[in-house]
Design a protein around this motif. Structure first.
Motif, short mmCIF file in Angstrom:
data_model
loop_
_atom_site.label_atom_id
_atom_site.label_comp_id
_atom_site.label_asym_id
_atom_site.label_seq_id
_atom_site.Cartn_x
_atom_site.Cartn_y
_atom_site.Cartn_z
N PRO A 154 0.83 -1.20 0.00
CA PRO A 154 0.00 0.00 0.00
C PRO A 154 0.88 1.26 0.00
N GLY A 155 0.44 2.24 -0.77
CA GLY A 155 1.16 3.51 -0.77
C GLY A 155 2.26 3.60 -1.81
N VAL A 156 2.62 2.47 -2.42
CA VAL A 156 3.65 2.49 -3.46
C VAL A 156 2.98 2.21 -4.79
N TYR B 30 -1.90 1.72 -6.15
CA TYR B 30 -0.94 1.14 -5.21
C TYR B 30 -0.76 -0.35 -5.55
N GLN C 5 6.80 -8.43 2.62
CA GLN C 5 6.75 -7.26 1.72
C GLN C 5 8.16 -6.91 1.27
N LEU D 230 10.89 2.44 0.69
CA LEU D 230 9.68 2.52 -0.15
C LEU D 230 8.44 2.14 0.64
N ILE D 231 8.54 1.07 1.41
CA ILE D 231 7.38 0.60 2.17
C ILE D 231 6.98 1.64 3.22
N GLY E 85 5.45 4.58 1.53
CA GLY E 85 4.13 4.16 1.07
C GLY E 85 3.12 4.12 2.20
N PHE E 86 3.60 3.74 3.35
CA PHE E 86 2.77 3.68 4.56
C PHE E 86 2.13 5.05 4.83
N ASP F 236 1.88 7.50 2.50
CA ASP F 236 1.40 8.16 1.29
C ASP F 236 -0.10 8.49 1.28
N PRO F 237 -0.97 7.57 1.73
CA PRO F 237 -2.39 7.93 1.70
C PRO F 237 -2.69 9.19 2.51
N GLN G 81 -1.44 12.30 0.55
CA GLN G 81 -2.33 12.64 -0.57
C GLN G 81 -3.51 13.51 -0.13
#
Ligand code: ADP
Ligand code: MG
Lengths: 259, 473
Positions: free
Chosen positions: A94-96, A148, B424, B441-442, B445-446, B448-449, B452
């Motif tokens: 998630p998020g990537v 994602y 992951q 990256l992970i 990404g964690f 990122d939501p 946004q």
């Protein structure tokens, strides 16, 4: 020249339990090897071991890739050198985004394959072009680029995105672990066409499958049957048809049969 | 007053005399001083939160030194104060396209600008001192009277509760001082900050921004944000806080009040990136009236120690609140955050998501209370707190607490604490990405939501970069 992949007497443990009990397999460039077998026989264990998953411990035997023993290679190094695993159960990150992930992965691989390791990172427009082209091949619409990775993807979408990754990364040895499972007829055809487009004289493919169905689309040169952590039987494409008819039961527990 | 411009107060200590001097230096009307002294009185009467106080036992105050703080800097900031601000703040301040900006340096205004079109429609964006002079009726009505108050202990409750703290003697949080002590201290010394007023039906598309930066030795910051969004109006406000790193301990004691009237919409972003020598206390509260909507994001990257109380009161039906938070602790940073989804009236929705990453020896406490009053039938209250631990010695406590007194409600809560999923990491490594980069990256990404949700690309990029630096892999 050394064969692409030589597996000799491979024994593998997972969480202290021996799963693979002496696998021997040689895959050369341009060859497609189907590995079939019942659930739980060790097919994914073989796939994960080739990719270097640290949960899978090699206790005996060796894996040679272009003649080199890869025991000490970390998963990322294996991948950069051209070994690709299409996962049976791809992980969601998630998020990537798919695009960000693919570009990072491609740049990592280019660094390794470039002459003297000085290959430049791919430019963004060049990457976009490449990705669009490969997404078309797999009939993925371009909204996937910004989604994602595997997050909320259907089973079929995940499998197509695995092959998309293969298409972008352009491996020399591809291990496809049940890429056909859970696909409807149309998706199976798309995925198979994708694999066929990527197969060729420079690529070795290990196609792991539980069902004969995908072999209607992808023609293997060799078929092996895994039972209880060993390749119980090997043959040509016709073996798959035989398995289709007879199932796997007659092959079970080869030790017991031998007694 | 020319004589106060250059004189920087350097007297240390929090005293009644200091409050009087502060009020004098600001030429405040009598009612303001009276309120300050009333708050001071309560501060003196309220004990310092003790180690056995249920809401304070995870944050020890024994190393907090209030004697050495300088409670205010008198006078306006120098003319060229803007130049003292970090480069990124200067850029925002100088952006002629911005709808409105307010920059604060130490306790003075360094820069303020609001688009003429908005001024004409009655929008007000200024610091609290200016608001007291120019709009006393509004300040009198809203300033620490409804949202963050020091007259009522919102945390004292003997109601039965499920969740981890249900066993506490006397129920609820027992005899806690809650946030009273520091809210009262803030009420006595508040200075600077932001006043935003959006009149009825005024809809502002572009986000407004404020930036607060301090570097004066030992200066304590008491920034106050008061936002009033009138009926049918809509606005986005992004607030950035930073300070200069140096050796001495620093003290920040802020408050944020968000008042969202019927049918109004507020998106509020509170981004704190103080240097890691700051003790930061903050009381924040939002009041949502009928059919209003609030997005409230609190980003915590900085400070040595943060103690935050974040209350969201659903006062009307049809209200909708998204409570979002991200935090990233490194070194010995300590974050202790309390959220409160307080459903007074039913047919209201609150949805909370707080996400944090912790490395080195960092420690985080998330304590989320959901209260649904008997009258709040058909409330939906959701809460999720996700933590990733990037090192062996980092630590996170996640404590959901429920006080549900209505029977027709939908309520969920979930908490996770743990390292990055090794499967992951393997998945990304199996594509050629080295381990450190995979973990980076992970982790990105964690978050990122949440990134946004931030309506300005420049801020998003900055935060992403700040998180990248913190990941440091
Ligand atoms: N990650 C794992 N953890 C624990 N057991 C595993 C793991 N992977 C495989 N196994 C065990 O190894 C055996 C072979 O599994 P697997 O390789 O997945 O078979 P296949 O792919 O042929 O269905 C099974 O008994 C399975 O339970
Ligand atoms: Mg399998």
């Amino acid at each position: 020249m050394a064969a692409e992949l030589v597996i000799k007497n491979l024994h593998v443990q997972v969480e202290g339990k021996e799963i693979l009990k002496g696998i021997n397999l040689t895959v050369d460039k341009g060859e497609i090897h189907a590995v079939m077998g019942p659930n739980g026989s060790g097919k994914s264990t073989l796939a994960n071991t080739l990719a270097g998953n640290p949960k899978y411990v090699v206790t005996d035997g060796e894996i040679l890739y272009h003649g080199e023993n890869i025991a000490a290679w970390k998963p990322d190094e294996r991948a950069r050198k051209g070994i690709f695993l299409a996962f049976q159960y791809p992980m969601a990150i998630p998020g990537v985004t798919v695009a960000n992930f693919l570009r990072t992965a491609l740049n990592a691989r280019r660094k390794e394959t470039g002459s003297n390791g000085d290959a430049k990172a791919i430019s963004i427009p060049e990457f976009r072009k490449l990705m669009t082209q490969k997404m078309e091949l797999l009939k993925l619409d371009n909204t996937f680029a910004t989604r994602y990775l595997n997050d909320g993807f259907s089973g079929g979408e995940k499998k197509r995105v695995e092959i998309l990754q293969m298409a972008v990364l352009n491996p020399e040895l591809a291990v496809l672990d049940e890429t056909d499972s859970g696909l409807d007829i149309d998706a199976l055809r798309i995925v198979s066409e994708g694999v066929n487009a990527l197969a060729g004289p420079n690529v070795g493919i290990v196609l792991i499958t539980h069902y004969q169905r995908i072999l209607n689309y992808i023609k293997p040169h060799f078929v092996h049957v895994m039972v209880s952590g060993k390749l119980a039987l090997s043959g040509g494409a016709e073996l798959a048809l035989q398995l289709e008819e007879k199932g796997y039961d007659w092959l079970k527990e080869p030790e017991a049969v031998g007694k | 007053m020319a004589d106060t411009v250059a004189t920087l107060n350097t007297k240390t200590g929090l005293t009644k005399e200091a409050i009087e001097a502060l009020s004098r230096s600001k030429h405040e009307p009598a009612w303001v001083l009276a309120r300050r002294l009333e708050a001071w009185h309560l501060y003196e009467e309220t004990p310092m939160p003790a180690a056995n106080d249920e809401l304070w036992r995870r944050t020890s105050l024994k190393d907090l030194n209030l004697e050495s703080v300088v409670p205010f800097a008198a006078g306006d900031a120098a003319r060229d104060a803007l130049k003292a601000l970090p480069e990124k703040f200067q850029q925002v301040a100088n952006d002629q396209n911005a709808a409105g900006v307010l920059a604060q340096y130490n306790t003075g205004v360094a820069h303020a600008r609001l688009a003429d079109a908005l001024k004409k429609r009655g929008v007000i964006l200024c610091d609290i001192d200016t608001a007291i002079r120019a709009h006393p009726e509004l300040v009198k009505q809203y300033f620490m009277t409804q949202a963050v108050t020091y007259s009522e202990n919102r945390y004292k409750s003997d109601k039965p509760r499920t969740g981890t703290s249900g066993k506490h003697e006397g129920g609820g949080y027992g005899d806690t001082v809650g946030d009273l002590k520091f809210a009262a201290l803030h009420g006595a010394f508040f200075s600077g900050g932001t006043f935003l007023y959006v009149p009825r039906n005024v809809v502002i598309d572009l986000p407004l921004q404020t930036m607060t930066y301090f570097d004066a030795p030992n200066l304590a910051m008491f920034t106050h944000t008061l936002v009033v969004v009138e009926e049918g109006a809509a606005v986005k406000l992004i607030e950035n806080y930073a300070s200069k790193a140096n050796e001495t301990q620093r003290f920040s004691n802020g408050a944020v009040e968000l008042i969202v009237k019927p049918g109004a919409s507020l998106q509020y972003f509170h981004l704190q990136d103080y240097a890691q020598n700051v003790w930061h206390f903050t009381s924040q509260a939002a009041l949502l009236e009928k059919d209003s909507s609030l997005t409230w994001l609190v980003g915590t990257l900085g400070s040595q120690s943060t103690k935050a109380f974040l209350d969201c009161k659903m006062l009307g039906t049809g209200t909708n609140a998204a409570l979002l938070g991200f935090f990233f602790g490194e070194g010995t940073q300590h974050f202790d955050q309390h959220t409160f989804q307080n459903h007074i009236i039913g047919h209201s929705t609150s949805d909370l998501l707080y996400k944090g990453a912790l490395k080195d020896n960092a420690y985080s406490v998330f304590r989320g209370l959901i209260r649904v009053n008997p009258a709040a039938q058909r409330s939906d209250a959701y809460q999720a707190n996700r933590n990733i631990l990037l090192s062996e010695h980092s630590h996170a406590d996640s404590i959901p607490e429920l006080e549900i007194e209505a029977n027709d409600v939908r309520c969920t809560h979930g908490a996770t604490v743990g390292p990055i999923d090794p499967e992951q990491v393997f998945y990304l490594m199996a594509r050629g990405i080295p381990r450190a980069q995979a973990e980076q990256l992970i982790t990105e990404g964690f978050f990122d939501p949440l990134m946004q949700k931030i309506p300005l690309e420049s801020i998003r990029d900055e935060l992403t970069a700040a998180i990248k630096t913190k990941i440091g892999m």
